[in-house]
Scaffold this active site. Structure first.
Site, PDB file in Angstrom:
ATOM      1  N   GLY A  22     -10.434 -44.030 -56.941  1.00 37.53           N
ATOM      2  CA  GLY A  22     -11.214 -44.086 -58.169  1.00 37.53           C
ATOM      3  C   GLY A  22     -10.424 -44.239 -59.456  1.00 37.53           C
ATOM      4  O   GLY A  22      -9.489 -45.051 -59.552  1.00 37.53           O
ATOM      5  N   ASP A  50      -2.600 -29.681 -53.429  1.00 34.73           N
ATOM      6  CA  ASP A  50      -3.948 -29.165 -53.666  1.00 34.73           C
ATOM      7  C   ASP A  50      -3.894 -28.456 -55.022  1.00 34.73           C
ATOM      8  O   ASP A  50      -3.245 -27.412 -55.152  1.00 34.73           O
ATOM      9  CB  ASP A  50      -4.344 -28.188 -52.543  1.00 34.73           C
ATOM     10  CG  ASP A  50      -5.740 -27.605 -52.758  1.00 34.73           C
ATOM     11  OD1 ASP A  50      -6.299 -27.746 -53.866  1.00 34.73           O
ATOM     12  OD2 ASP A  50      -6.257 -26.991 -51.800  1.00 34.73           O
ATOM     13  N   TYR A 140     -20.694 -28.644 -62.733  1.00 33.29           N
ATOM     14  CA  TYR A 140     -19.834 -29.736 -63.222  1.00 33.29           C
ATOM     15  C   TYR A 140     -19.865 -29.804 -64.749  1.00 33.29           C
ATOM     16  O   TYR A 140     -18.825 -29.889 -65.393  1.00 33.29           O
ATOM     17  CB  TYR A 140     -20.301 -31.061 -62.618  1.00 33.29           C
ATOM     18  CG  TYR A 140     -19.448 -32.251 -62.994  1.00 33.29           C
ATOM     19  CD1 TYR A 140     -18.282 -32.544 -62.292  1.00 33.29           C
ATOM     20  CD2 TYR A 140     -19.795 -33.089 -64.058  1.00 33.29           C
ATOM     21  CE1 TYR A 140     -17.493 -33.634 -62.637  1.00 33.29           C
ATOM     22  CE2 TYR A 140     -19.014 -34.188 -64.407  1.00 33.29           C
ATOM     23  CZ  TYR A 140     -17.868 -34.458 -63.686  1.00 33.29           C
ATOM     24  OH  TYR A 140     -17.078 -35.542 -64.029  1.00 33.29           O
ATOM     25  N   LYS A 144     -16.576 -29.220 -67.145  1.00 33.05           N
ATOM     26  CA  LYS A 144     -15.960 -30.241 -68.002  1.00 33.05           C
ATOM     27  C   LYS A 144     -15.924 -29.783 -69.465  1.00 33.05           C
ATOM     28  O   LYS A 144     -15.010 -30.132 -70.217  1.00 33.05           O
ATOM     29  CB  LYS A 144     -16.694 -31.572 -67.843  1.00 33.05           C
ATOM     30  CG  LYS A 144     -16.431 -32.239 -66.490  1.00 33.05           C
ATOM     31  CD  LYS A 144     -14.945 -32.587 -66.301  1.00 33.05           C
ATOM     32  CE  LYS A 144     -14.668 -33.265 -64.981  1.00 33.05           C
ATOM     33  NZ  LYS A 144     -13.268 -33.701 -64.825  1.00 33.05           N
ATOM     34  N   VAL A 173     -18.556 -44.393 -64.348  1.00 30.44           N
ATOM     35  CA  VAL A 173     -17.535 -45.288 -63.804  1.00 30.44           C
ATOM     36  C   VAL A 173     -17.807 -45.417 -62.308  1.00 30.44           C
ATOM     37  O   VAL A 173     -18.038 -44.407 -61.625  1.00 30.44           O
ATOM     38  CB  VAL A 173     -16.119 -44.700 -64.012  1.00 30.44           C
ATOM     39  CG1 VAL A 173     -15.060 -45.677 -63.517  1.00 30.44           C
ATOM     40  CG2 VAL A 173     -15.889 -44.343 -65.481  1.00 30.44           C
ATOM     41  N   THR A 175     -17.189 -45.171 -58.903  1.00 32.76           N
ATOM     42  CA  THR A 175     -16.242 -44.565 -57.961  1.00 32.76           C
ATOM     43  C   THR A 175     -17.067 -43.853 -56.885  1.00 32.76           C
ATOM     44  O   THR A 175     -18.292 -43.804 -56.972  1.00 32.76           O
ATOM     45  CB  THR A 175     -15.347 -43.508 -58.638  1.00 32.76           C
ATOM     46  OG1 THR A 175     -16.178 -42.401 -59.025  1.00 32.76           O
ATOM     47  CG2 THR A 175     -14.619 -44.054 -59.853  1.00 32.76           C
TER      48      THR A 175
HETATM   49  P1  NAD Z   1     -13.079 -39.700 -56.981  1.00 32.70           P
HETATM   50  O1  NAD Z   1     -13.876 -38.817 -56.099  1.00 32.70           O
HETATM   51  O2  NAD Z   1     -12.760 -41.077 -56.537  1.00 32.70           O
HETATM   52  O3  NAD Z   1     -11.701 -39.013 -57.391  1.00 32.70           O
HETATM   53  C1  NAD Z   1     -11.496 -37.626 -57.421  1.00 32.70           C
HETATM   54  C2  NAD Z   1     -10.162 -37.360 -56.791  1.00 32.70           C
HETATM   55  O4  NAD Z   1      -9.843 -35.970 -56.904  1.00 32.70           O
HETATM   56  C3  NAD Z   1     -10.143 -37.717 -55.298  1.00 32.70           C
HETATM   57  O5  NAD Z   1      -9.020 -38.533 -55.028  1.00 32.70           O
HETATM   58  C4  NAD Z   1     -10.012 -36.353 -54.624  1.00 32.70           C
HETATM   59  O6  NAD Z   1      -9.321 -36.403 -53.385  1.00 32.70           O
HETATM   60  C5  NAD Z   1      -9.240 -35.582 -55.691  1.00 32.70           C
HETATM   61  N1  NAD Z   1      -9.309 -34.138 -55.485  1.00 32.70           N
HETATM   62  C6  NAD Z   1     -10.417 -33.373 -55.324  1.00 32.70           C
HETATM   63  N2  NAD Z   1     -10.069 -32.096 -55.103  1.00 32.70           N
HETATM   64  C7  NAD Z   1      -8.711 -32.051 -55.147  1.00 32.70           C
HETATM   65  C8  NAD Z   1      -7.755 -31.013 -55.000  1.00 32.70           C
HETATM   66  N3  NAD Z   1      -8.126 -29.745 -54.727  1.00 32.70           N
HETATM   67  N4  NAD Z   1      -6.437 -31.321 -55.123  1.00 32.70           N
HETATM   68  C9  NAD Z   1      -6.050 -32.596 -55.374  1.00 32.70           C
HETATM   69  N5  NAD Z   1      -6.904 -33.622 -55.510  1.00 32.70           N
HETATM   70  C10 NAD Z   1      -8.225 -33.344 -55.395  1.00 32.70           C
HETATM   71  O7  NAD Z   1     -13.889 -39.735 -58.355  1.00 32.70           O
HETATM   72  P2  NAD Z   1     -13.494 -40.298 -59.795  1.00 32.70           P
HETATM   73  O8  NAD Z   1     -14.755 -40.722 -60.406  1.00 32.70           O
HETATM   74  O9  NAD Z   1     -12.354 -41.231 -59.730  1.00 32.70           O
HETATM   75  O10 NAD Z   1     -13.038 -38.941 -60.552  1.00 32.70           O
HETATM   76  C11 NAD Z   1     -11.808 -38.815 -61.243  1.00 32.70           C
HETATM   77  C12 NAD Z   1     -12.005 -37.915 -62.450  1.00 32.70           C
HETATM   78  O11 NAD Z   1     -12.872 -38.577 -63.382  1.00 32.70           O
HETATM   79  C13 NAD Z   1     -12.685 -36.585 -62.117  1.00 32.70           C
HETATM   80  O12 NAD Z   1     -12.083 -35.546 -62.878  1.00 32.70           O
HETATM   81  C14 NAD Z   1     -14.117 -36.816 -62.575  1.00 32.70           C
HETATM   82  O13 NAD Z   1     -14.771 -35.608 -62.869  1.00 32.70           O
HETATM   83  C15 NAD Z   1     -13.889 -37.692 -63.781  1.00 32.70           C
HETATM   84  N6  NAD Z   1     -15.048 -38.449 -64.243  1.00 32.70           N
HETATM   85  C16 NAD Z   1     -15.633 -39.389 -63.438  1.00 32.70           C
HETATM   86  C17 NAD Z   1     -16.713 -40.112 -63.925  1.00 32.70           C
HETATM   87  C18 NAD Z   1     -17.396 -41.179 -63.105  1.00 32.70           C
HETATM   88  O14 NAD Z   1     -18.456 -41.670 -63.514  1.00 32.70           O
HETATM   89  N7  NAD Z   1     -16.847 -41.593 -61.975  1.00 32.70           N
HETATM   90  C19 NAD Z   1     -17.206 -39.875 -65.221  1.00 32.70           C
HETATM   91  C20 NAD Z   1     -16.587 -38.902 -66.006  1.00 32.70           C
HETATM   92  C21 NAD Z   1     -15.510 -38.204 -65.510  1.00 32.70           C
END
Ligand code: NAD
Length: 233
Positions: A22, A50, A140, A144, A173, A175
Site C-alpha cells: 500500500g 512488529d 481507528y 488517528k 487511497v 490499498t
Molecule cells: P495496508 O494495509 O496496505 O498497509 C498497512 C501496513 O501496516 C501493512 O503492510 C501491514 O502489514 C502493516 N502492519 C500492520 N500491523 C503491523 C505491525 N504490528 N508491525 C508492523 N507492520 C504492521 O494499508 P495502507 O492503506 O497502505 O495503510 C498505510 C497507512 O496509511 C496506515 O497507517 C493507514 O491508517 C493510513 N491511511 C490509509 C488510508 C487509505 O485510504 N488507504 C487513508 C488514510 C490513512
C-alpha cells in the site's frame, strides 16, 4: 542549491514501517527515488519488525544503525459500530496505530537527538478530523487523532534537538485497507468529495519526501492533508 535539490535525500537512511504494501511501499519507492537508502520494517519483509513490540523495535533499530528519516506508516482499521467492538479489537487498533508510533518514535527519536537531527513523518488520517461514512470505525478514528496530537507533542519537545515531526493525513487511497470500489462505500467515500476520485498510493510519495527532506525545513508539528478535498465538506 536549487529548490528541487532541497527535496533530495542522498546519503540519508530512511525507515518505513509497514512498508511492504500500500502507501508504505509507494513511500519507500519515492524515498529511494529521492536518493535515500530505504529500509522496510515490516512483519513480513525487510527488517522483520512488529511495531507493537518494543523489543522488536529496539532490535530493528540496532540492526539498521543511524536513521535519518522515520516514516511511521504501519496501521490497521476495522469497521464496526461502537457497541459491537470487542475489547481485543479496540486494543489491537491502538497497539499498532498509537503504541506503534510511540515505540518507533521514542527509540529512533532518542538516537536522532543524540546525533543532533532527523525527520519523523507519521501517517495520520482525515479520520483524525472527521467521522467517516457510512461505516463506523471508532477505534481507528480516535487512534488517528492521537497520532496527530502525538505528532505535535513530539514536534514541540524535540524541535530544540533538530528533530522535526510532521504528519500526513491522507484521504481515501486505494490499498488493501480501503476497498474504494466497493459499491457499499464508493458513493460517500469517492463520488461525494470535491475531486470525485480516490488516490493511488503513489500520490502520497511526494508529500512524504517533502516532509522528510529539507524542502520542509521550517515545518514541524504540521499535519499535511492530502485528501482530494474530502474534508472541505
Ligand atoms: P495496508 O494495509 O496496505 O498497509 C498497512 C501496513 O501496516 C501493512 O503492510 C501491514 O502489514 C502493516 N502492519 C500492520 N500491523 C503491523 C505491525 N504490528 N508491525 C508492523 N507492520 C504492521 O494499508 P495502507 O492503506 O497502505 O495503510 C498505510 C497507512 O496509511 C496506515 O497507517 C493507514 O491508517 C493510513 N491511511 C490509509 C488510508 C487509505 O485510504 N488507504 C487513508 C488514510 C490513512
Amino acid at each position: 542549491m536549487s529548490v528541487l535539490d532541497t527535496f533530495r535525500l542522498d546519503g540519508k537512511v530512511a525507515v518505513v514501517t509497514g512498508g511492504g504494501s500500500g502507501i508504505g511501499a509507494a513511500v519507500a519507492t519515492a524515498l529511494t527515488e529521492a536518493g535515500a537508502e530505504v529500509v522496510i520494517a515490516s512483519r513480513s519483509q525487510g527488517v522483520i519488525t512488529d511495531v507493537t513490540d518494543i523489543d522488536s523495535v529496539r532490535a530493528m533499530v540496532a540492526e539498521i544503525g543511524p536513521i535519518d528519516v522515520l516514516v511511521n506508516n504501519a496501521g490497521v482499521c476495522f469497521h464496526r459500530p461502537a457497541l459491537e467492538v470487542p475489547d481485543e479489537e479496540w486494543r489491537a487498533v491502538w497497539d499498532v496505530n498509537v503504541d506503534g508510533v510511540w515505540n518507533c518514535s521514542r527509540v529512533v527519536g532518542e538516537q536522532m537527538i543524540a546525533r543532533g537531527g532527523g525527520a519523523i513523518v507519521n501517517i495520520g488520517s482525515i479520520s483524525a478530523q472527521i467521522v467517516n461514512r457510512p461505516q463506523w470505525q471508532p477505534a481507528y478514528n480516535a487512534s488517528k487523532a492521537a497520532v496527530h496530537q502525538l505528532t505535535k507533542s513530539l514536534a514541540a519537545e524535540w524541535a530544540p534537538h533538530g528533530v522535526r515531526v510532521n504528519a500526513l493525513a491522507p484521504g481515501y487511497v486505494k490499498t488493501e485497507m480501503a476497498p474504494v470500489d466497493d459499491p457499499r462505500f464508493k458513493p460517500l467515500w469517492i463520488d461525494d468529495p470535491p475531486m470525485g476520485r480516490y488516490a493511488l498510493p503513489e500520490e502520497m510519495g511526494p508529500s512524504v519526501v517533502f516532509l522528510a527532506s529539507d524542502a520542509s525545513s521550517f515545518m514541524t508539528g504540521s499535519v499535511l492533508v492530502v485528501d482530494g478535498g474530502y474534508t472541505l465538506w
